[in-house]
Design a protein around this motif. Structure first.
Motif, short mmCIF file in Angstrom:
data_model
loop_
_atom_site.label_atom_id
_atom_site.label_comp_id
_atom_site.label_asym_id
_atom_site.label_seq_id
_atom_site.Cartn_x
_atom_site.Cartn_y
_atom_site.Cartn_z
N SER A 401 52.47 48.90 46.34
CA SER A 401 51.39 48.65 47.26
C SER A 401 50.28 47.97 46.83
N ALA A 402 50.28 47.66 45.36
CA ALA A 402 49.11 46.59 44.63
C ALA A 402 49.49 45.31 45.02
N VAL A 403 50.74 45.08 45.07
CA VAL A 403 51.31 43.80 45.68
C VAL A 403 51.30 43.67 47.16
N GLU A 404 51.59 44.46 47.98
CA GLU A 404 51.85 44.21 49.39
C GLU A 404 50.33 44.18 50.05
N GLN A 405 49.63 44.97 49.42
CA GLN A 405 48.08 45.33 49.91
C GLN A 405 46.96 45.34 48.64
N PRO A 406 46.81 43.95 48.22
CA PRO A 406 46.09 43.84 46.90
C PRO A 406 44.55 44.19 47.58
N GLU A 407 44.18 44.02 48.62
CA GLU A 407 42.77 43.92 48.86
C GLU A 407 42.40 45.49 49.09
N GLY A 408 43.25 46.38 49.93
CA GLY A 408 43.07 47.70 49.98
C GLY A 408 43.20 48.51 48.54
N PHE A 409 44.11 48.04 47.88
CA PHE A 409 44.46 48.55 46.63
C PHE A 409 43.31 48.45 45.63
N ASN A 410 42.87 47.09 45.45
CA ASN A 410 41.78 46.82 44.61
C ASN A 410 40.64 47.48 45.18
N GLN A 411 40.14 47.57 46.52
CA GLN A 411 38.98 48.35 46.84
C GLN A 411 38.98 49.70 46.48
N ALA A 412 40.21 50.48 46.82
CA ALA A 412 40.31 51.78 46.39
C ALA A 412 40.08 52.07 45.00
N VAL A 413 40.66 51.31 44.03
CA VAL A 413 40.48 51.41 42.62
C VAL A 413 38.93 51.31 42.15
#
Length: 420
Positions: A401-413
């Motif tokens: 998921s960090a590769v497919e949805q990097p923006e959402g993943f990064n925001q969550a983290v």
């Protein structure tokens, strides 16, 4: 010492090149390469697209503007046309509008005689010395051979064995780090998978990424590994680097290691982000992992590569981002088969479910809506088992998921770390 057959500078540069120019143009350039110009294509991919475009000090939109200004000044019209087109059609975050390109051209008309870089540095250093106290800047001596690429960090290997390869990014803010964050990758990947998130967090955090044993440039030792051994590897690394308690961000196998680390070495963990992972598999799934080990040992990793990519990425992503998928496939099939099989055993036998209640640190669980390998139900079980844990489900995301949805993943983290 393991030999890693991947050229990481080339792989990183190729990904940046695709992000800026688009897959179609890059594929055409690569496919048209000949014995006469292949070395040149390799050089510009490593140096222009990794060494320059891979630096996080300027965003890609700003770098587009610089390229357009320079190509105008030099009259490099073929390159200029390429970058105008890419700027107009690029991804939303780095795209230039026609009005913005017009303003670049207006300013280039005045400033197209740029001073030589060496003279520019000489003048800039003189000015910095004059205003350093006013702006809180410390101009210190620095050895050119001792600096590291700000987009990839300082690299090293543990002195304890099996040796683990790691990178450290210090905060770009120049201030003391708010937290030390450790990024732990998925099975068949390496620390490169975290470049995007690492450079986001390194604005004000110290960020450490590392290769698990048997992966990347870390040592592979013969035999099957346990999750306890992988957690102890991580503990060795953190103690060698004298990190103190860290925010652990792990995806898939990395999340499993994080759980075991928090249970075996609680003093080393400040908080957990557990993405696309589980605390245990049912018996049927364990048997699948056992069969994967047999297949890899008998036929090599290539035999499972396509099936793994289908689990890592959903169908639409594979169709739209074929270059990215190819990059991860190359990483998978060049992973040491002994190390891969050893880690498969640790992953297949992960078993922390009954102990989750003993984890006493803040935790964020991230799931991919389309993840077949560790479905949302497994993430829910984790979130319910760890006291006070929260769950975030990313839409249109599979296992990586960090590769497919990097923006959402990064925001969550980043949002989670901001609450600590």
């Amino acid at each position: 010492m393991s030999f890693d057959p991947l050229d990481h500078d080339f792989e990183r540069g190729l990904q940046n090149r695709r992000n800026v120019l688009g897959d179609a143009w890059v594929d055409r350039s690569l496919n048209n390469a000949t014995s006469f110009n292949a070395e040149f294509q390799n050089l510009i991919t490593r140096f222009a697209w990794n060494e320059i475009w891979g630096r996080p000090g300027l965003d890609h939109k700003t770098r587009r503007a610089i390229v357009l200004s320079i190509t105008v000044a030099l009259g490099r019209w073929e390159e200029y046309d390429l970058h105008v087109r890419a700027a107009l059609l690029g991804e939303a975050g780095s795209r230039l509008t026609p009005d913005e390109i017009k303003e670049i051209l207006m300013q280039s008309a005045i400033y197209a005689g740029v001073p030589a870089a060496n003279t520019g540095f000489t003048h800039a250093i003189a000015i910095l010395r004059e205003v350093a106290d006013q702006i809180g800047y410390v101009l210190e001596p620095s050895a050119p051979g001792a600096v590291s690429h700000s987009g990839t960090g300082r690299e090293g290997r543990t002195t304890s064995t099996p040796a683990l390869h790691y990178s450290v990014r210090e905060p770009r803010s120049g201030k003391a780090p708010r937290h030390t964050v450790v990024l732990s990758h998925a099975l068949g990947c390496d620390l490169d998978m975290w470049d995007g998130l690492a450079n986001v967090l390194a604005q004000d955090c110290r960020v450490i990424a590392y290769d698990h044993r048997g992966h990347g440039s870390s040592d592979a030792i013969d035999g099957l590994y346990s999750m306890a051994e992988l957690a102890d590897d991580a503990a060795r690394l953190l103690r060698e680097l004298d990190t103190g308690p860290v925010v652990w961000v792990g995806l898939s196998m990395g999340g499993m290691v994080g759980q075991e680390l928090a249970l075996r070495h609680p003093s080393l963990v400040r908080a957990l982000v557990l993405a696309n992972t589980t605390s245990g598999y049912p018996q049927a799934a364990r048997e699948v992992w056992e069969q994967r080990i047999v297949t890899v040992r008998e036929r090599g990793i290539e035999a499972i590569a396509d099936a793994v990519m289908a689990r890592y990425f959903h169908e639409a992503f594979r169709a739209q981002k074929a270059g990215t998928v190819a990059r991860f496939r190359r990483r998978l099939v060049t992973t040491d088969a002994v190390g891969y099989a050893g880690c498969c055993d640790a992953v297949g036998k992960v078993d922390t479910t009954a102990r989750l209640g003993q984890i006493g640190v803040p935790a964020l669980v991230i799931a991919g809506e389309l993840d077949q390998g560790t479905p949302v139900a497994m993430a829910q079980a984790l979130a319910e088992g760890i006291p006070g844990a929260s769950l975030t489900v990313l839409k249109e995301a599979s296992h990586l998921s960090a590769v497919e949805q990097p923006e959402g993943f990064n925001q969550a983290v980043a949002g989670f770390i901001g609450t600590l």
